[in-house]
Design a protein around this motif. Sequence first.
Motif, PDB file in Angstrom:
ATOM      1  N   ASP A 223      -3.743   1.503  -2.613  1.00  0.00           N
ATOM      2  CA  ASP A 223      -3.284   2.815  -2.580  1.00  0.00           C
ATOM      3  C   ASP A 223      -4.001   3.820  -2.074  1.00  0.00           C
ATOM      4  O   ASP A 223      -5.237   3.528  -2.017  1.00  0.00           O
ATOM      5  CB  ASP A 223      -2.647   3.292  -3.867  1.00  0.00           C
ATOM      6  N   ARG A 224      -3.695   4.920  -1.353  1.00  0.00           N
ATOM      7  CA  ARG A 224      -4.356   6.008  -0.994  1.00  0.00           C
ATOM      8  C   ARG A 224      -3.985   7.102  -1.446  1.00  0.00           C
ATOM      9  O   ARG A 224      -2.703   7.394  -1.797  1.00  0.00           O
ATOM     10  CB  ARG A 224      -4.216   6.025   0.364  1.00  0.00           C
TER      11      ARG A 224
ATOM     12  N   LEU B 233      -2.078   3.950  -9.925  1.00  0.00           N
ATOM     13  CA  LEU B 233      -2.425   3.354  -8.601  1.00  0.00           C
ATOM     14  C   LEU B 233      -2.827   1.855  -8.763  1.00  0.00           C
ATOM     15  O   LEU B 233      -3.527   1.316  -9.724  1.00  0.00           O
ATOM     16  CB  LEU B 233      -3.675   3.884  -7.964  1.00  0.00           C
TER      17      LEU B 233
ATOM     18  N   THR C 133       6.875  13.192   5.849  1.00  0.00           N
ATOM     19  CA  THR C 133       7.477  11.818   5.739  1.00  0.00           C
ATOM     20  C   THR C 133       7.946  11.481   7.345  1.00  0.00           C
ATOM     21  O   THR C 133       7.786  10.208   7.571  1.00  0.00           O
ATOM     22  CB  THR C 133       8.816  11.589   5.085  1.00  0.00           C
TER      23      THR C 133
ATOM     24  N   MET D 236       1.005  -1.076  -0.045  1.00  0.00           N
ATOM     25  CA  MET D 236       0.142   0.128   0.063  1.00  0.00           C
ATOM     26  C   MET D 236       0.963   1.289  -0.021  1.00  0.00           C
ATOM     27  O   MET D 236       1.810   1.303   0.954  1.00  0.00           O
ATOM     28  CB  MET D 236      -0.722  -0.165   1.267  1.00  0.00           C
ATOM     29  N   THR D 237       0.620   2.201  -0.846  1.00  0.00           N
ATOM     30  CA  THR D 237       1.391   3.328  -0.821  1.00  0.00           C
ATOM     31  C   THR D 237       0.444   4.578  -0.663  1.00  0.00           C
ATOM     32  O   THR D 237      -0.657   4.676  -1.364  1.00  0.00           O
ATOM     33  CB  THR D 237       2.027   3.653  -2.506  1.00  0.00           C
ATOM     34  N   THR D 238       0.895   5.482   0.069  1.00  0.00           N
ATOM     35  CA  THR D 238      -0.044   6.743   0.285  1.00  0.00           C
ATOM     36  C   THR D 238       0.596   7.872  -0.416  1.00  0.00           C
ATOM     37  O   THR D 238       1.792   8.106  -0.141  1.00  0.00           O
ATOM     38  CB  THR D 238      -0.002   7.161   1.732  1.00  0.00           C
ATOM     39  N   HIS D 239      -0.072   8.586  -1.447  1.00  0.00           N
ATOM     40  CA  HIS D 239       0.466   9.648  -2.086  1.00  0.00           C
ATOM     41  C   HIS D 239      -0.018  10.931  -1.237  1.00  0.00           C
ATOM     42  O   HIS D 239      -1.214  11.216  -1.519  1.00  0.00           O
ATOM     43  CB  HIS D 239       0.180   9.394  -3.480  1.00  0.00           C
TER      44      HIS D 239
ATOM     45  N   GLY E 266       7.016   6.431   4.814  1.00  0.00           N
ATOM     46  CA  GLY E 266       6.681   5.626   3.460  1.00  0.00           C
ATOM     47  C   GLY E 266       5.988   6.532   2.683  1.00  0.00           C
ATOM     48  O   GLY E 266       5.631   5.866   1.631  1.00  0.00           O
ATOM     49  N   ALA E 267       5.345   7.520   3.140  1.00  0.00           N
ATOM     50  CA  ALA E 267       4.301   8.377   1.924  1.00  0.00           C
ATOM     51  C   ALA E 267       5.420   8.843   1.026  1.00  0.00           C
ATOM     52  O   ALA E 267       6.473   9.268   0.952  1.00  0.00           O
ATOM     53  CB  ALA E 267       3.791   9.467   2.848  1.00  0.00           C
ATOM     54  N   VAL E 268       4.583   8.806  -0.004  1.00  0.00           N
ATOM     55  CA  VAL E 268       5.315   9.430  -1.413  1.00  0.00           C
ATOM     56  C   VAL E 268       4.746  11.041  -1.534  1.00  0.00           C
ATOM     57  O   VAL E 268       3.495  11.144  -1.552  1.00  0.00           O
ATOM     58  CB  VAL E 268       5.000   8.669  -2.722  1.00  0.00           C
TER      59      VAL E 268
ATOM     60  N   ARG F  31      -4.496   3.105   8.707  1.00  0.00           N
ATOM     61  CA  ARG F  31      -3.945   2.208   7.414  1.00  0.00           C
ATOM     62  C   ARG F  31      -4.597   1.007   6.815  1.00  0.00           C
ATOM     63  O   ARG F  31      -4.565   0.747   5.563  1.00  0.00           O
ATOM     64  CB  ARG F  31      -2.580   1.583   7.972  1.00  0.00           C
TER      65      ARG F  31
END
Length: 450
Positions: A43-44, A39, A17, A1-4, A22-24, A216
């Motif tokens: 992902d969020r 995405l 950060t 899972m990626t958070t943008h 881990g946030a982009v 999360r």
Amino acid sequence: MTTHVFAGPTIGADTITRRLPGAVVHPPVRHGDLLALGLTPGDRVAIIDGVFFRTGAIRHKEILHLLQQGVPVWGASSMGALRAAELDSFGMRGVGRVYRLYSSGVVVGDDEVAVLHADAEDGYRQMSEALVSIRLALRRARVDGVFGPDEEHRLVVTAKRLPFGDRTWRRLVEQATTEGLDPGVGEATLGYVRRCRLNAKHADAELLLDQLGRDRCTPPPAAAGTMPMTSFLLRWRRSAATVEVDGVPVSDLAALTAVQLFGADYPALHRRIVLRELAGLPVDADPDELPSAALRRARDRGLIGPESEPLPPGFGHWLNPAERELSPAEAGLLALVRSFRWAPNVRVVEPLVEELAGTEAWDTAQRLVARAVRCNEKLAQLRATFNPHYIADTKLRAWVGRRWGVAEPAFALLDRGFGGQADLRARGAMFAPLDSLEPVAEFGVTAARG
């Protein structure tokens, strides 16, 4: 899972950060950014800041598209709070005081969250205060006894009248004093805000990051209803960069534009695909059957009469004098192809991209896009006012006319899938400087797939 996370100037990347490892982190969101993320499930997206004014703001349908794909979208503080208040009934999640003020209707103007700030090179340094932050700080100062309700009202009214780029505390107090505010109250206000360092938007951003850190595993909400896919959303998706070529993000629509401009035999491909779409036939339909099938569909819909009858007078708009002397069938096919337009729920770009993607012509076109972008960047460094979209219409028409060997390109534009002069300017102008400085060789298109 990626958070943008899209932010700046409300909160810095280091703070993001640190509070959400881990946030982009992305720059303030603009039109097209969400559709370019690529995405995947889980992902969020969190929107804090976004651009507007000289750059297209994030469209509501872009956010709705993500929600319908099962991607949670959160908002707070600035553009995020505004869009969340507008779209919370469709599943977007809002956090913080600014969001609540918008969603309850206490504040309604877009300029409530607008600020003047520097570019990325200067860390998006904020140079003015958001009106909503001024409102909340003044309310806090009044509660703390710095001044009374009348002074609070006077300061808010003055702040509203100032352009968003002029809304600094010093400028606000100076203007309010000029309009009758007691100078002592003004100095007390400046001392209070310096001492307390109130920033409602920053506080909301931190609250959002903390919320994301706790939630999360929260499943995305079900989007309310179904948003129809329109030609506009399809075009936005194709305008989003999907690949990098020599370090330049390249979109499918830009690559298609290069094919339309420089593909020697592109009109034949465009005609075949448009006729196929008009006839409603599958991809593997016999090309020789397409003209008759398209004409039958046009007759069934009452656009043209029986084969022996002349075309309706309106079809002459799409033909030059010589073409009006063609047989009704051939003249009708020309007019049908040229009048085919992007309209809601009509697929135009999609089948063209599907046909071209992965071919040698497509690779060539993507490299041309990268070359054009680099060329324009160099020209902008030489002259700050350079912009290919400022090229005069007469010069653009003369340019494509020379390339295509026609004196007046009005009909040639339609044969190559452009909607007209405005469409040429919007999509094709970026290639004109490159072709002038480093002439682009034409390439084959229709034989790409054998």
